[in-house]
Write an enzyme that holds these catalytic residues in place. Structure first.
Site, short mmCIF file in Angstrom:
data_model
loop_
_atom_site.label_atom_id
_atom_site.label_comp_id
_atom_site.label_asym_id
_atom_site.label_seq_id
_atom_site.Cartn_x
_atom_site.Cartn_y
_atom_site.Cartn_z
N HIS A 223 0.82 -1.22 0.00
CA HIS A 223 0.00 0.00 0.00
C HIS A 223 0.85 1.28 0.00
O HIS A 223 1.01 1.96 0.99
CB HIS A 223 -1.05 0.02 1.11
CG HIS A 223 -0.62 -0.41 2.47
ND1 HIS A 223 0.46 0.10 3.13
CD2 HIS A 223 -1.19 -1.31 3.31
CE1 HIS A 223 0.56 -0.45 4.33
NE2 HIS A 223 -0.42 -1.32 4.45
N ARG A 234 14.28 16.67 -0.29
CA ARG A 234 15.68 16.44 0.07
C ARG A 234 15.90 15.01 0.57
O ARG A 234 16.97 14.45 0.40
CB ARG A 234 16.13 17.44 1.15
CG ARG A 234 16.22 18.87 0.65
CD ARG A 234 16.98 19.75 1.62
NE ARG A 234 17.04 21.12 1.15
CZ ARG A 234 16.16 22.06 1.49
NH1 ARG A 234 15.16 21.77 2.32
NH2 ARG A 234 16.27 23.28 1.00
N HIS A 258 -7.67 6.29 1.71
CA HIS A 258 -6.23 6.04 1.89
C HIS A 258 -5.37 6.95 1.03
O HIS A 258 -4.22 7.23 1.40
CB HIS A 258 -5.91 4.58 1.56
CG HIS A 258 -6.24 3.63 2.65
ND1 HIS A 258 -7.53 3.20 2.90
CD2 HIS A 258 -5.46 3.03 3.58
CE1 HIS A 258 -7.52 2.37 3.93
NE2 HIS A 258 -6.28 2.24 4.37
N ASP A 281 -6.97 -4.28 0.91
CA ASP A 281 -6.53 -4.23 2.32
C ASP A 281 -7.76 -4.30 3.22
O ASP A 281 -7.83 -3.68 4.28
CB ASP A 281 -5.71 -2.97 2.60
CG ASP A 281 -4.97 -3.02 3.94
OD1 ASP A 281 -4.80 -4.13 4.49
OD2 ASP A 281 -4.57 -1.95 4.44
N GLY A 317 -6.88 -0.77 7.92
CA GLY A 317 -7.38 -1.47 6.75
C GLY A 317 -8.50 -0.67 6.09
O GLY A 317 -8.64 0.54 6.29
#
Length: 394
Positions: A223, A234, A258, A281, A317
Site C-alpha cells: 500500500h 531532500r 487512503h 486491504d 485497513g
C-alpha cells in the site's frame, strides 16, 4: 455435462484491446473462446455448440475476474482470527463483488499463533479457496506500525521468516517487512530464493535502504504512501525509490480515504499501468457494515465505511471491495478501462505466478469474469464457469 455458455453482445476487454459486440464462450470451467462476434470479420475463435446457453449482455462490459493480493477479511469474518468457515464466508463476500482470486492476509501476532493460522489457511489454499497467504507483520517498523500491535513486532530474523514460510507448506505468497530493520535484507534474499514475494511496507527506510532492498529481491510496495515516510524533496525516502524502479509493483488502495486522487494519479502515471496493483486491504467490515471489530488484538471502529483503531485513531485497513475500486478508477480517476483491468487482474495474477490460469479472458484459462453495466456497476460474477452473481436475475 452442463451446456456450454455464450456471453454475447458486450464490450469484452481482452489483452489485445476492447472488442465491441464481443462474445465469450465458456465450456465447463474454462474459456473456450473470446473475441468479436462470429458474424464480424476476425470473429471469436472457437465455435459454440448448438445447444449452448446464450446470455445477451448488450450494453455491458465483460472483464476478467479481479485478483486481490492483500485482503484481511470481509462479510464480518476475519482471515486473521476466524474459523475456516469464517474465512470461507469472507471469501464468498468478496466473490460477490468480483474478486474471483484472493490472497488471505494476516496481521501481526505472536509467532506460534501465526504459524497455526498459516497451517489452517494453507489447507484452504490446497482446496483452491484462496490463492495463497500474505504475512503482513510482525517484521515491520514500530515507527510505521499502523494497525499492528507494537508489543508483538519483531525484527525480521531470517530464521523466523523461514518458520512462517515452512508453516504455510508452500502456500506463502508474500511477506511484508521493513528492510531497514536488523535482518531485513537477508530476509528479503531468503524470500526471493524461496519464490515468495518480498514486499516493502510499514517501513521507515531511507531512499538508499529501499534501493538496497530492491537489489536484494523485493518486488512489491505494500500500500504505497501508507505506513511509510512521506515523499520529500531532500529526503525522498522509500516512495521515490519504489516508484522509479521498474522491478517494483506498487499496491494502491483506491477507496478515496487512503489516497488523495492526486497521489493516486502521481503513482499510477509514474509507475505506469504495468506496475500497479489495486488492492482492498479489506478487514471484516467489508461488505458487512459499520460497527466495532477486532483486527488481530486491536479494536477497530468502522464509521461511514472508514475503519480506524479505537485507540489512537490510525486507519485500520479498509472496507473496500474491488468492484468499487474499479468503478472509482474509471469514473472518478478517469483511468482507461484497459489500464484498470491491468491493475485489477493482469498484474496481480502475474505476481502470483497464476497468469496462465487467471487474469485475462483467453482460451484455456479459468472462466473467471465480471459483468459490469454501462456505469461500471457490478451485475454478474462467474468463477470456474459457474455464476456467483447471475446477471440474468437483475
Amino acid at each position: 455435462m452442463a451446456p456450454s455458455k455464450v456471453l454475447a453482445g458486450a464490450r469484452v476487454v481482452l489483452p489485445t484491446g476492447i472488442v465491441h459486440d464481443g462474445r465469450v464462450i465458456i465450456d465447463g470451467p474454462r474459456i473456450a473462446g473470446a473475441g468479436a462476434s462470429e458474424t464480424r470479420p476476425g470473429g471469436v475463435h472457437g465455435a459454440a455448440p448448438a445447444d449452448a446457453a446464450v446470455t445477451d449482455l448488450s450494453g455491458h462490459w465483460v472483464v476478467p475476474g479481479f485478483v486481490d493480493l492483500h485482503n484481511h477479511g470481509g462479510g464480518g469474518a476475519s482471515f486473521t482470527s476466524g474459523t475456516a468457515e469464517d474465512v470461507l464466508r469472507g471469501i464468498h463476500t468478496h466473490r460477490l463483488h468480483g474478486t474471483t482470486t484472493v490472497v488471505a492476509s494476516t496481521v501481526t501476532g505472536d509467532m506460534h499463533g501465526l504459524a497455526e493460522r498459516a497451517g489452517m489457511l494453507s489447507e484452504l489454499a490446497e482446496q483452491g479457496d484462496i490463492a495463497g497467504i500474505h504475512f503482513e507483520g510482525p517484521f515491520i517498523s514500530p515507527c510505521r506500525k499502523g494497525a499492528h500491535s507494537e508489543e508483538l513486532l519483531r525484527d525480521p530474523d531470517p530464521a523466523e521468516v523461514r518458520k512462517l514460510i515452512d508453516a504455510a507448506r508452500g502456500r506463502a505468497s508474500m511477506v511484508t517487512l521493513a528492510p531497514e530493520l536488523p535482518g531485513g535484507l537477508d530476509s528479503v534474499r531468503l524470500l526471493a530464493e524461496h519464490g515468495v514475494i518480498a514486499a516493502i511496507g510499514h517501513t521507515d527506510a531511507t531512499y538508499e535502504q529501499t534501493k538496497a532492498a530492491i537489489d536484494a529481491g523485493a518486488t512489491v510496495a505494500t500500500h504505497l504512501f501508507n505506513a511509510m515516510p512521506a515523499l520529500g524533496h531532500r529526503t525522498p525516502g522509500p516512495i521515490a525509490a519504489l516508484l522509479e524502479d521498474e522491478r517494483i509493483t506498487v499496491e494502491l488502495i483506491n477507496d478515496g480515504t487512503h489516497l488523495h486522487p492526486a497521489s493516486l494519479e502521481l503513482a499510477f502515471h509514474h509507475a505506469g499501468p504495468g506496475r500497479v496493483a489495486f488492492i482492498t486491504d479489506a478487514m471484516d467490515a467489508a461488505g458487512f457494515g459499520d460497527g466495532r471489530y477486532m483486527l488481530g488484538p486491536l479494536e477497530v471502529e468502522v464509521a461511514d465505511g472508514v475503519a480506524r483503531l479505537v485507540e489512537g485513531g490510525s486507519i485500520a485497513g479498509s472496507t473496500l471491495t474491488l468492484d468499487r475500486a474499479f468503478q472509482r478508477a474509471v469514473t472518478v480517476d478517469r483511468l482507461p478501462v484497459q489500464d484498470v483491468v491491468t491493475a485489477l487482474s493482469v498484474n496481480p495474477a502475474r505476481l502470483l505466478g497464476r497468469y496462465d490460469r487467471v487474469g485475462s479472458l483467453e482460451p484455456g484459462k479459468d472462466a473467471d469474469l465480471v459483468v459490469l453495466d454501462a456505469d461500471f456497476v457490478l451485475k454478474g460474477v462467474m468463477r470456474g464457469g459457474e455464476w456467483v452473481v447471475d446477471p440474468r436475475l437483475g
